[in-house]
Design an enzyme around this catalytic site. Structure first.
Site, mmCIF file in Angstrom:
data_model
loop_
_atom_site.group_PDB
_atom_site.id
_atom_site.type_symbol
_atom_site.label_atom_id
_atom_site.label_comp_id
_atom_site.label_asym_id
_atom_site.label_seq_id
_atom_site.Cartn_x
_atom_site.Cartn_y
_atom_site.Cartn_z
ATOM 1 N N GLU A 172 -1.165 -10.995 9.584
ATOM 2 C CA GLU A 172 0.189 -10.670 8.178
ATOM 3 C C GLU A 172 1.299 -11.554 8.841
ATOM 4 O O GLU A 172 1.973 -10.901 10.565
ATOM 5 C CB GLU A 172 -0.088 -9.298 8.805
ATOM 6 N N THR A 194 5.938 -7.111 7.381
ATOM 7 C CA THR A 194 7.752 -6.144 7.097
ATOM 8 C C THR A 194 8.155 -6.438 5.695
ATOM 9 O O THR A 194 9.496 -6.452 5.489
ATOM 10 C CB THR A 194 8.301 -6.519 7.938
ATOM 11 N N LYS A 202 -1.394 2.132 6.841
ATOM 12 C CA LYS A 202 -0.874 1.509 7.739
ATOM 13 C C LYS A 202 -0.237 2.668 8.736
ATOM 14 O O LYS A 202 0.073 2.865 8.390
ATOM 15 C CB LYS A 202 0.137 0.414 8.538
#
Length: 217
Positions: free
Chosen positions: A43, A73, A133
């Site tokens: 990621e 992000t 998440k």
């Protein structure tokens, strides 16, 4: 469908490394070190300078089709589209964003928003989210997964934050589809020690493989 196959790749990867850094070079070297250690899930966060270029270059060089590379992000739909156009195969946000969910549905890319409450998780599911998440995982613990999945058994959860090689099997046994790992795994990269990053990745993947073997017994 493409999105289904990508979700399967995330689940198969088991551990998704959350890559941050202060420069594009640091990010790329960290990713290469992680791959050398056996990591299959990366990621690339948009706190990393030129994150879209890192994603594009990693995908162009990728030879192992089991490796799945996404963006993290991602705070808004504009960044999400930039990441997808660079080749990102999943999008991770610290919070749920409706516009980003819709964009990911349009491009058939899994969207993993950060959620902390059952209400947020229900909202995400209604928007077509495949994996939630749980962030930060350190605020809870593996036992919380059964509490969330009791009313929402169809929920796929990936805890991130506070996941280590010592406790990742606990999270997976508790029902996590995969785990996200960052700080401890990648801390040596801040000092340029990429060999230690590789060793850390090997340790995480050793624990993951041992978990898989116990499941398959």
């Amino acid at each position: 469908m493409q999105r289904v196959e990508l979700v399967k790749k995330i689940e198969s990867a088991g551990v998704i490394a959350v890559v941050r850094g202060t420069s594009k070079e640091q990010g790329k070297k960290a990713c290469e070190a992680l791959i050398a250690g056996g990591m299959k899930g990366l990621e690339i966060t948009f706190t990393l300078p030129k994150a879209d270029e890192v994603i594009e270059e990693l995908i162009a060089k990728r030879t192992d089709t089991k490796i799945v590379i996404g963006a993290g992000t991602v705070l808004d739909v504009i960044t999400a589209r930039l990441a997808i156009l660079a080749g990102a195969e999943f999008i991770v946000s610290p919070t749920f964003d409706q516009a980003t969910a819709e964009l990911c549905n349009l491009y058939q890319i899994p969207y993993l928003p950060g959620c902390m409450t059952i209400t947020e998780m229900k909202t995400a599911l209604k928007a077509g989210v495949d994996i939630v998440k749980l962030f930060p995982g350190s605020a809870f613990g593996p036992a919380i997964l059964s509490a969330f999945k009791a009313p929402l058994p169809q929920l796929n959860i990936m805890p991130t934050g506070g996941v280590s090689s010592e406790n990742l099997a606990e999270w997976l046994r508790a029902g996590a589809i995969a785990v996200g790992a960052g700080g401890k795994l990648l801390a040596p990269a801040e000092k340029g020690d990429y060999q230690q990053v590789t060793k850390n990745a090997e340790e995480y993947m050793k624990e993951y493989q041992q978990f898989k073997e116990t499941v398959n017994e």
